[in-house]
Design a protein around this motif. Structure first.
Motif, PDB file in Angstrom:
ATOM      1  N   UNK A  41       0.880  -1.170   0.000  1.00 45.48           N
ATOM      2  CA  UNK A  41       0.000   0.000   0.000  1.00 45.48           C
ATOM      3  C   UNK A  41       0.915   1.217   0.000  1.00 45.48           C
ATOM      4  N   UNK A  42       0.598   2.172  -0.874  1.00 46.90           N
ATOM      5  CA  UNK A  42       1.526   3.280  -1.093  1.00 46.90           C
ATOM      6  C   UNK A  42       0.867   4.631  -0.871  1.00 46.90           C
ATOM      7  N   UNK A  43       1.637   5.553  -0.351  1.00 47.41           N
ATOM      8  CA  UNK A  43       1.202   6.935  -0.251  1.00 47.41           C
ATOM      9  C   UNK A  43       2.206   7.813  -1.003  1.00 47.41           C
ATOM     10  N   UNK A  44       1.686   8.734  -1.806  1.00 41.42           N
ATOM     11  CA  UNK A  44       2.540   9.623  -2.600  1.00 41.42           C
ATOM     12  C   UNK A  44       2.359  11.068  -2.125  1.00 41.42           C
ATOM     13  N   UNK A  45       3.349  11.902  -2.432  1.00 45.85           N
ATOM     14  CA  UNK A  45       3.210  13.338  -2.196  1.00 45.85           C
ATOM     15  C   UNK A  45       3.416  14.058  -3.528  1.00 45.85           C
ATOM     16  N   UNK A  46       3.060  15.331  -3.553  1.00 48.56           N
ATOM     17  CA  UNK A  46       3.349  16.129  -4.751  1.00 48.56           C
ATOM     18  C   UNK A  46       3.923  17.454  -4.286  1.00 48.56           C
ATOM     19  N   UNK A  47       4.755  18.050  -5.145  1.00 48.16           N
ATOM     20  CA  UNK A  47       5.391  19.314  -4.786  1.00 48.16           C
ATOM     21  C   UNK A  47       4.640  20.458  -5.455  1.00 48.16           C
ATOM     22  N   UNK A  48       3.650  21.001  -4.746  1.00 52.35           N
ATOM     23  CA  UNK A  48       2.891  22.148  -5.257  1.00 52.35           C
ATOM     24  C   UNK A  48       1.799  21.741  -6.235  1.00 52.35           C
ATOM     25  N   UNK A  49       0.955  22.718  -6.544  1.00 50.86           N
ATOM     26  CA  UNK A  49      -0.238  22.464  -7.368  1.00 50.86           C
ATOM     27  C   UNK A  49       0.092  21.948  -8.764  1.00 50.86           C
ATOM     28  N   UNK A  50       1.215  22.442  -9.342  1.00 49.06           N
ATOM     29  CA  UNK A  50       1.549  22.043 -10.711  1.00 49.06           C
ATOM     30  C   UNK A  50       1.730  20.528 -10.800  1.00 49.06           C
ATOM     31  N   UNK A  51       2.336  19.943  -9.777  1.00 51.82           N
ATOM     32  CA  UNK A  51       2.582  18.501  -9.804  1.00 51.82           C
ATOM     33  C   UNK A  51       1.363  17.700  -9.347  1.00 51.82           C
ATOM     34  N   UNK A  52       0.470  18.367  -8.602  1.00 51.94           N
ATOM     35  CA  UNK A  52      -0.712  17.668  -8.098  1.00 51.94           C
ATOM     36  C   UNK A  52      -1.477  17.008  -9.248  1.00 51.94           C
ATOM     37  N   UNK A  53      -1.619  17.781 -10.342  1.00 55.82           N
ATOM     38  CA  UNK A  53      -2.402  17.291 -11.482  1.00 55.82           C
ATOM     39  C   UNK A  53      -1.767  16.067 -12.120  1.00 55.82           C
TER      40      UNK A  53
END
Ligand code: 0WD
Length: 254
Positions: free
Chosen positions: A34-46
């Motif tokens: 089971x994995x959890x990811x992060x994103x760096x700011x809104x640009x990467x969220x998408x």
């Protein structure tokens, strides 16, 4: 079922579907993690949201490692979601593109500090936070490059940072060993990713590796992912403090 059945982990550094972190995430998910990811700011969220969906992964939120509050929020979210965690992957590095070209000697003080902060200190502070959530032991993995060991053209301050990152792996392995938390790094061969596109003459480096590596080709994020699986699973339960090359063997000739 699978090698990673019952294991839960946080993977930092998925920017898009060519990221090394994405290769590792896929390999772990295929083996039941089971994995959890992060994103760096809104640009990467998408970009990260659809990728998370593809793996059925959780998203722990925005994470910029230069902002301790965002790291606190990510680890609070993981604690709330899972209580504890089995592995963390750190696939993050940054340096000013203008200084990944030309001479190392021209590195500015500001970029030196920023490069070390994002590419080295972040792993240490993440390890400290992960320790709190690893009462039963765990596995921490970071990504490094041969430029830590030998001078590679244009790699400059990032090579100095990777040398410090590799030393951090050894110190952290000792600090956390008694808690059965293992700390290792994969030294990946060059791969065309977003981060790599900032390095001067990167195409030449890829070609050079193709011609000279024993396997006569470069590696893929999937190949790094499969090697990552070994470090994050119990297969490597006797291994810590290791820098493992996944580079088509380039380091034996380069
Ligand atoms: O040839 C290569 N691509 C190699 C990469 C060979 C050997 C090692 N590596 C290392 C890199 O140095 C890095 O540590 O692998 C790791 C992952 O890099 P990657 O997969 O090549 O690159 P990419 O897909 O761009 O992911 C790195 C991500 C960033 O992307 P950008 O393109 O924005 O630099 O690291 C993240 C970001 O998502 N990142 C941050 N995350 C949180 N806070 C930060 C930050 N301040 N800065 C960068």
């Amino acid at each position: 079922q699978g090698l990673m059945a019952g294991k839960r982990g946080l993977i930092l550094g998925v920017a898009n579907n060519r990221s090394i972190a994405w290769g590792i995430a896929k390999a772990c998910a295929e083996q039941g993690a089971e994995i959890s990811l992060t994103y760096q700011g809104e640009a990467f969220r998408k970009r990260v949201e659809p990728l998370a969906k593809e793996l059925g992964a959780h998203i722990a939120g925005h994470c910029d490692v230069t902002d301790p509050a965002s790291l606190d929020a990510v680890f609070d979210e993981i604690k709330k979601q899972w209580g504890k965690i089995d592995f963390v992957v750190h696939a993050i590095a940054f340096s000013d593109k203008d200084e990944l070209d030309g001479r190392y000697i021209d590195t500015t003080h500001g970029n030196f500090l920023r490069t070390m902060d994002i590419s080295v200190f972040s792993f240490t502070t993440i390890a400290k936070r992960a320790e709190e959530l690893m009462p039963d032991g765990g596995s921490l993995l970071t990504l490094t490059y041969y430029g830590a060991e030998k001078v590679m053209p244009h790699y400059n301050v990032m090579g100095v940072a990777k040398a410090a990152l590799e030393a951090s792996v050894r110190y952290l392995a000792v600090d956390l060993g008694s808690k059965n938390i293992r700390v290792n790094a994969i030294s990946a061969g060059p791969i065309k990713t977003l981060a790599a596109s900032g390095i001067g003459d990167f195409r030449y480096i890829l070609k050079w590796n193709e011609y000279n590596a024993p396997l006569k080709r470069t590696v893929t994020p999937e190949e790094v992912g499969d090697s990552g699986l070994y470090f994050l699973s119990d297969l490597s339960r006797g291994v810590t403090g290791e820098i493992h090359h996944v580079d088509s063997g380039y380091h034996v000739v380069g």
